[in-house]
Write an enzyme that holds these catalytic residues in place. Structure first.
Site, short mmCIF file in Angstrom:
data_model
loop_
_atom_site.label_atom_id
_atom_site.label_comp_id
_atom_site.label_asym_id
_atom_site.label_seq_id
_atom_site.Cartn_x
_atom_site.Cartn_y
_atom_site.Cartn_z
N ASP A 20 21.80 28.08 -1.52
CA ASP A 20 22.05 26.83 -2.27
C ASP A 20 23.49 26.76 -2.78
OD1 ASP A 20 21.35 24.38 -3.32
OD2 ASP A 20 20.58 25.22 -5.19
N ARG A 24 28.19 21.69 -4.04
CA ARG A 24 29.03 21.93 -5.22
C ARG A 24 30.25 22.77 -4.89
NH1 ARG A 24 24.23 24.00 -8.69
NH2 ARG A 24 23.26 23.87 -6.63
N ASN A 68 14.60 17.85 1.94
CA ASN A 68 16.01 17.54 2.21
C ASN A 68 16.19 16.31 3.11
OD1 ASN A 68 17.02 21.04 2.18
ND2 ASN A 68 17.20 19.52 0.56
N ARG A 184 18.40 33.64 -4.78
CA ARG A 184 18.88 32.25 -4.73
C ARG A 184 20.31 32.21 -5.24
NH1 ARG A 184 15.93 26.61 -5.65
NH2 ARG A 184 17.73 25.27 -5.37
C1 IPE Z 1 16.67 24.27 -1.58
O1 IPE Z 1 17.85 23.72 -2.05
C2 IPE Z 1 16.59 24.10 -0.10
C3 IPE Z 1 17.57 24.84 0.68
C4 IPE Z 1 18.48 25.67 0.23
C5 IPE Z 1 17.49 24.64 2.09
P1 IPE Z 1 17.88 22.24 -2.68
O2 IPE Z 1 19.28 21.99 -3.09
O3 IPE Z 1 17.28 21.27 -1.72
O4 IPE Z 1 16.90 22.40 -3.92
P2 IPE Z 1 16.80 21.55 -5.26
O5 IPE Z 1 16.70 20.11 -4.86
O6 IPE Z 1 18.04 21.82 -6.06
O7 IPE Z 1 15.58 22.08 -5.95
C1 IPE Z 2 22.23 24.05 0.21
O1 IPE Z 2 23.30 23.46 -0.46
C2 IPE Z 2 22.06 23.53 1.61
C3 IPE Z 2 20.93 22.60 1.79
C4 IPE Z 2 20.02 22.34 0.91
C5 IPE Z 2 20.83 21.94 3.07
P1 IPE Z 2 23.16 22.04 -1.14
O2 IPE Z 2 23.51 20.99 -0.14
O3 IPE Z 2 21.85 21.89 -1.80
O4 IPE Z 2 24.31 22.12 -2.22
P2 IPE Z 2 24.22 21.66 -3.75
O5 IPE Z 2 23.03 22.35 -4.34
O6 IPE Z 2 24.07 20.18 -3.74
O7 IPE Z 2 25.51 22.12 -4.35
MG MG Z 3 21.11 22.34 -3.64
#
Ligand code: IPE
Ligand code: IPE
Ligand code: MG
Length: 236
Positions: A20, A24, A68, A184
């Site tokens: 994750d 950001r 997602n 995580r």
């Molecule tokens: C969890 O991350 C899913 C993956 C890393 C693929 P998200 O960014 O989707 O989770 P939330 O929405 O912050 O809970």
């Molecule tokens: C994780 O990074 C990748 C996916 C969930 C596909 P994010 O895209 O959730 O990045 P943040 O959490 O918005 O920073």
């Molecule tokens: Mg995320």
């Protein structure tokens, strides 16, 4: 095989990672989110190599959740092309590294071109035996559990014929040991629908850095923290 109290607990058999913070990471550098996804993809190889060196037998990475799909279409489309690119790369780079590839998801729900690549990479690495790399794409733990229950009903199982192993064997992780360590990145303290059943007794480790900044040293820090945990599995 699933861990129980008294086993050698220093090296986890199964490590799962919620990758994750890509968005950001990019925003913090004044870049579009997709640059974060690209940078995040580049980290995966180092983590796989480290996992193999550390003797981990199963590594599961969460790349894209069922939720997602709610993201804007251009972002989803970039993630899917990165996935295709990554699958091709996997065929050429990982075949001789002892890493077997396993796609953790309802494959039929994926675009056909991705299905073909997945089958190709799974077949090409089928005989590798150092570690299994599970890539979770379009993965949702609740959807996985619902499918498991549906399959029990379709097979006409009576309630008394259903126990925990019946459910485990109908998940996409059938035959894979439960998660020992869940990591995580990005500082978020939640599980976001990842491996809910399989993490029943997992140790949790939350890294403050965003996924593109995760590296082998940070991974080793997580493994060290795991090695010092006292796991009880409900015992004393
Ligand atoms: C969890 O991350 C899913 C993956 C890393 C693929 P998200 O960014 O989707 O989770 P939330 O929405 O912050 O809970
Ligand atoms: C994780 O990074 C990748 C996916 C969930 C596909 P994010 O895209 O959730 O990045 P943040 O959490 O918005 O920073
Ligand atoms: Mg995320």
């Amino acid at each position: 095989m699933t861990r129980k109290a008294g086993d050698d607990v220093r090296t986890p058999h199964h490590v799962a990672i919620i990758m994750d913070g890509n968005g950001r990471w990019a925003a913090g550098r004044g870049l579009p989110r997709i640059k974060g996804h690209k940078a995040g993809t580049a980290v995966i190889e180092e983590i796989i190599d480290t996992a193999v060196k550390m003797g981990i037998k199963h590594l599961s990475l969460y790349a894209f959740s069922t939720e997602n799909w709610r993201r804007p279409e251009p972002e989803v489309s970039v993630i899917m092309s990165l996935l295709r690119f990554y699958l091709r790369l996997h065929i050429s780079r990982f075949c001789n590294k002892g890493v077997r590839f396993h796609f953790l998801c309802d494959l039929e729900a994926m675009p056909e071109s991705i299905q073909r690549d997945v089958i190709e990479v799974e077949t090409a690495t089928a005989k590798e035996s150092e570690m299994v790399f599970h890539l979770a794409v379009n993965y949702g733990s609740r959807a996985e559990l619902v499918k498991a229950v549906q399959s029990c009903i379709k097979d006409g199982l009576k309630p008394e014929a259903i126990d925990e192993s019946t459910i485990s064997s109908r998940l996409w992780t059938a035959g894979v040991p439960d998660v020992d360590l869940l990591i995580r990145t990005s500082g978020e303290l939640r599980i976001s629908n990842f491996l809910l059943w399989q993490c029943a007794y997992a140790e949790f480790y939350f890294a403050d850095c965003h996924w593109p900044d995760f590296n082998q040293n940070r991974f080793r820090d997580a493994l060290e923290a795991f090695a010092s945990r006292d796991r009880r599995f409900g015992g004393i």
